[in-house]
Design an enzyme around this catalytic site. Structure first.
Site, PDB file in Angstrom:
ATOM      1  N   HIS A  20      -8.590  -5.845  -6.662  1.00 23.23           N
ATOM      2  CA  HIS A  20      -7.598  -6.707  -7.319  1.00 23.23           C
ATOM      3  C   HIS A  20      -8.323  -7.381  -8.477  1.00 23.23           C
ATOM      4  CE1 HIS A  20      -4.802 -10.477  -7.164  1.00 23.23           C
ATOM      5  NE2 HIS A  20      -4.775  -9.858  -8.318  1.00 23.23           N
TER       6      HIS A  20
ATOM      7  N   GLN B 179      -5.179  -3.554   8.417  1.00 24.06           N
ATOM      8  CA  GLN B 179      -6.219  -4.319   7.718  1.00 24.06           C
ATOM      9  C   GLN B 179      -6.770  -5.434   8.610  1.00 24.06           C
ATOM     10  OE1 GLN B 179      -5.376  -7.469   4.699  1.00 24.06           O
ATOM     11  NE2 GLN B 179      -6.291  -6.019   3.253  1.00 24.06           N
TER      12      GLN B 179
ATOM     13  N   CYS C 282      -9.105 -11.981   0.166  1.00 24.00           N
ATOM     14  CA  CYS C 282      -8.167 -13.099   0.345  1.00 24.00           C
ATOM     15  C   CYS C 282      -8.699 -14.374  -0.334  1.00 24.00           C
ATOM     16  CB  CYS C 282      -7.940 -13.348   1.841  1.00 24.00           C
ATOM     17  SG  CYS C 282      -6.810 -14.722   2.132  1.00 24.00           S
TER      18      CYS C 282
ATOM     19  N   LYS D 231     -10.976  -3.856   0.545  1.00 21.72           N
ATOM     20  CA  LYS D 231     -10.144  -4.449  -0.525  1.00 21.72           C
ATOM     21  C   LYS D 231     -10.825  -5.731  -0.983  1.00 21.72           C
ATOM     22  CE  LYS D 231      -5.383  -5.819  -1.588  1.00 21.72           C
ATOM     23  NZ  LYS D 231      -5.090  -7.237  -1.381  1.00 21.72           N
TER      24      LYS D 231
ATOM     25  N   GLY E 248       1.959  -4.829  -5.142  1.00 23.04           N
ATOM     26  CA  GLY E 248       2.439  -5.826  -4.196  1.00 23.04           C
ATOM     27  C   GLY E 248       3.728  -6.462  -4.671  1.00 23.04           C
ATOM     28  N   ARG E 249       3.572  -7.626  -5.355  1.00 23.06           N
ATOM     29  CA  ARG E 249       4.753  -8.415  -5.707  1.00 23.06           C
ATOM     30  C   ARG E 249       5.752  -7.620  -6.550  1.00 23.06           C
ATOM     31  NH1 ARG E 249       1.311 -12.842  -8.419  1.00 23.06           N
ATOM     32  NH2 ARG E 249       0.228 -10.891  -8.921  1.00 23.06           N
TER      33      ARG E 249
HETATM   34  C1  LIG Z   1       2.020 -14.319  -0.091  1.00 20.19           C
HETATM   35  C2  LIG Z   1       0.932 -13.285  -0.213  1.00 20.19           C
HETATM   36  C3  LIG Z   1       0.334 -12.781   0.933  1.00 20.19           C
HETATM   37  C4  LIG Z   1      -0.704 -11.823   0.842  1.00 20.19           C
HETATM   38  N1  LIG Z   1      -1.265 -11.317   1.983  1.00 20.19           N
HETATM   39  C5  LIG Z   1      -2.277 -10.413   1.880  1.00 20.19           C
HETATM   40  C6  LIG Z   1      -2.897  -9.842   3.041  1.00 20.19           C
HETATM   41  O1  LIG Z   1      -2.538 -10.112   4.196  1.00 20.19           O
HETATM   42  N2  LIG Z   1      -3.929  -8.963   2.837  1.00 20.19           N
HETATM   43  C7  LIG Z   1      -4.346  -8.610   1.576  1.00 20.19           C
HETATM   44  O2  LIG Z   1      -5.264  -7.812   1.430  1.00 20.19           O
HETATM   45  N3  LIG Z   1      -3.757  -9.109   0.477  1.00 20.19           N
HETATM   46  C8  LIG Z   1      -2.740  -9.982   0.600  1.00 20.19           C
HETATM   47  N4  LIG Z   1      -2.144 -10.450  -0.535  1.00 20.19           N
HETATM   48  C9  LIG Z   1      -2.571  -9.922  -1.846  1.00 20.19           C
HETATM   49  C10 LIG Z   1      -1.752  -8.682  -2.228  1.00 20.19           C
HETATM   50  O3  LIG Z   1      -1.958  -7.643  -1.312  1.00 20.19           O
HETATM   51  C11 LIG Z   1      -2.119  -8.175  -3.638  1.00 20.19           C
HETATM   52  O4  LIG Z   1      -3.475  -7.857  -3.661  1.00 20.19           O
HETATM   53  C12 LIG Z   1      -1.820  -9.219  -4.705  1.00 20.19           C
HETATM   54  O5  LIG Z   1      -0.511  -9.718  -4.577  1.00 20.19           O
HETATM   55  C13 LIG Z   1      -2.018  -8.627  -6.112  1.00 20.19           C
HETATM   56  O6  LIG Z   1      -1.222  -7.486  -6.285  1.00 20.19           O
HETATM   57  P1  LIG Z   1       0.200  -7.582  -7.077  1.00 20.19           P
HETATM   58  O7  LIG Z   1      -0.082  -8.232  -8.402  1.00 20.19           O
HETATM   59  O8  LIG Z   1       0.645  -6.151  -7.196  1.00 20.19           O
HETATM   60  O9  LIG Z   1       1.100  -8.430  -6.238  1.00 20.19           O
HETATM   61  C14 LIG Z   1      -1.120 -11.385  -0.445  1.00 20.19           C
HETATM   62  C15 LIG Z   1      -0.490 -11.881  -1.594  1.00 20.19           C
HETATM   63  C16 LIG Z   1       0.520 -12.814  -1.502  1.00 20.19           C
HETATM   64  C17 LIG Z   1       1.184 -13.312  -2.768  1.00 20.19           C
END
Ligand SMILES: Cc1cc2nc3c(=O)[nH]c(=O)nc-3n(C[C@H](O)[C@H](O)[C@H](O)COP(=O)(O)O)c2cc1C
Length: 317
Positions: free
Chosen positions: A163, A65, A95, A134, A219-220
Site C-alpha cells: 500500500h 490474513q 495496519c 501486506k 479496497g475502498r
Molecule cells: C475501515 C478499514 C479497515 C481495513 N481493514 C484492513 C484489514 O483488516 N487488513 C488489511 O490488510 N488492511 C485493511 N485495511 C486497508 C485496506 O485493505 C487497503 O489496504 C486500503 O484501504 C488502501 O487501499 P484502497 O485505497 O484501495 O482502499 C482497511 C482499511 C479501512 C479503510
C-alpha cells in the site's frame, strides 16, 4: 492480470465476499480482514468464523490474513487455518491504527527489522502453506520500507502487497508512486500494487505507470463502486441494470445483519457503514446518507432506502 479485493475490517466479511462474487464478479482473490493472533493454543470457533469453509462459497479464492508480531503464535494460528484447506496465508504488517502500531504490530513492526527477521525465521521453517505479506512504504519513512523489502527478499514468500502510503499517513494525503516504484524495483518477490484506485481511469494510470506490475488490490474503490473490478476486466454492466444489482446486494447484506444482530440500533449502525461506501455513486449529493446517519430504527431506515432507490434511479459515474 490479477485483481484482488482488499480486506476492510467489519465490511468485507464472508457474507459480503460471497454475495459480491455472485452479483459483481471481476475479483480473482478475496483477502479476509485480519485475525489477530494470541498466545491461545486452543481452537475457539468464534475467532475463525469468518474463514471457516462452511461460511465461504467454495468457488471463490479466499486468502486469510493474520496480524501478529510473534512467530510462535502465528505458527499455531496459521497451521489451524492451513488444516482447513487454505493454501495461502497473508501476514499484515501494514495496519496503521495507533492501537496496533504502538504494540509493534501492523505497520508498527516496520520500524523494527530485527523483529521481522526473528518472526520470519520462526515462521518460514517448515511452513505448509504459501506466505504473502501486506505492508506499507514504511512506518515513518521510505528508509524503513527499503530495509524491510531487502529483508523480505531473503525469505521464501509467494508475493508482497504494497500500500503506497506510510503507516503514519494512515489514509491521508496521496499515495506516493515514486516510493512504490523504489520498493517495487528492490523486491525479488512478485509485487501487488495497492492504494487509491477509485475509477477505471485511476487503474489505467497506475497500470501505465507500472506496466511490469500484474497484480492489483482494490479496497475502498471496489466498495464504493462494486462494478469497478469487472469494468477493469472489460465487462460493462449497462447503467440500467446497475441499480437493480445494488438493490439485490443491499437486500442480501441487510437481511444477513437482520438475522445476526440484535436490535434496531445495531442494525442501522451496521448499514450506515455499508452506505458510507456504497452511497457514493447512487447518492452523489449525500442527501440520503445525511438522513441515514441520523436514523436508529429499521422502519425509518427502510423508508429512506426505498426513497433513495426510487428517486436515485441513476448510477452516477
Ligand atoms: C475501515 C478499514 C479497515 C481495513 N481493514 C484492513 C484489514 O483488516 N487488513 C488489511 O490488510 N488492511 C485493511 N485495511 C486497508 C485496506 O485493505 C487497503 O489496504 C486500503 O484501504 C488502501 O487501499 P484502497 O485505497 O484501495 O482502499 C482497511 C482499511 C479501512 C479503510
Amino acid at each position: 492480470m490479477k485483481l484482488s479485493l482488499a480486506p476492510i475490517q467489519g465490511i468485507t466479511l464472508a457474507h459480503y465476499r460471497n454475495i459480491y462474487s455472485e452479483i459483481f464478479g471481476g475479483v480473482d482473490s478475496y483477502y479476509t480482514p485480519f485475525i489477530a493472533t494470541s498466545s491461545l493454543r486452543k481452537i475457539v470457533p468464534s475467532i475463525y468464523k469468518d474463514i471457516i469453509p462452511q461460511n465461504n462459497n467454495n468457488n471463490i479464492d479466499i486468502i486469510p490474513q493474520l496480524l501478529s508480531n510473534n512467530g510462535s503464535d502465528f505458527n499455531f494460528f496459521a497451521s489451524t487455518i492451513a488444516d482447513m484447506g487454505y493454501k495461502e496465508i497473508n501476514w499484515n504488517i501494514g495496519c496503521p491504527s495507533h492501537t496496533v502500531t504502538k504494540k509493534k504490530k501492523g505497520s508498527g513492526i516496520l520500524a523494527y527489522p530485527d523483529m521481522v527477521n526473528k518472526f520470519l525465521d520462526e515462521v518460514c521453517t517448515n511452513k505448509q502453506y504459501d506466505l504473502t505479506v501486506k505492508l506499507r512504504l514504511g512506518l515513518n519513512s521510505l528508509d524503513e520500507g527499503i530495509n524491510i523489502i531487502e529483508l523480505l527478499n531473503n525469505y521464501p514468500l509467494k508475493s508482497v502487497i504494497i500500500h503506497a502510503r506510510t503507516g503514519i499517513q494512515k489514509y491521508e494525503g496521496t499515495v506516493n508512486l515514486e516510493s512504490f516504484e523504489i520498493l517495487n524495483s528492490l523486491s525479488k518477490h512478485e509485487v501487488t500494487y495497492n492504494g487509491d484506485i477509485f475509477t477505471n481511469e485511476d487503474f489505467i494510470k497506475i497500470k501505465n505507470r507500472f506496466p511490469m506490475v500484474n497484480s492489483f488490490m482494490i479496497g475502498r474503490g471496489a466498495l464504493r463502486d462494486p462494478f469497478l473490478p469487472s469494468t477493469i476486466k472489460g465487462i460493462i454492466t449497462p447503467t440500467s441494470e446497475k441499480i437493480a444489482k445494488i438493490k439485490e446486494f443491499h437486500d442480501f447484506i441487510f437481511n444477513h445483519y437482520k438475522k445476526v444482530l440484535y436490535g434496531d440500533k445495531h442494525l442501522c449502525d451496521k448499514m450506515k457503514e455499508f452506505w458510507i461506501y456504497t452511497s457514493v455513486h447512487i447518492d452523489p449529493s449525500g442527501k440520503f446518507l445525511k438522513k441515514l446517519k441520523k436514523c436508529n430504527t429499521t422502519s425509518v431506515y427502510l423508508d429512506i432506502i426505498d426513497k433513495m432507490f426510487d428517486t436515485s434511479n441513476l448510477w452516477i459515474e
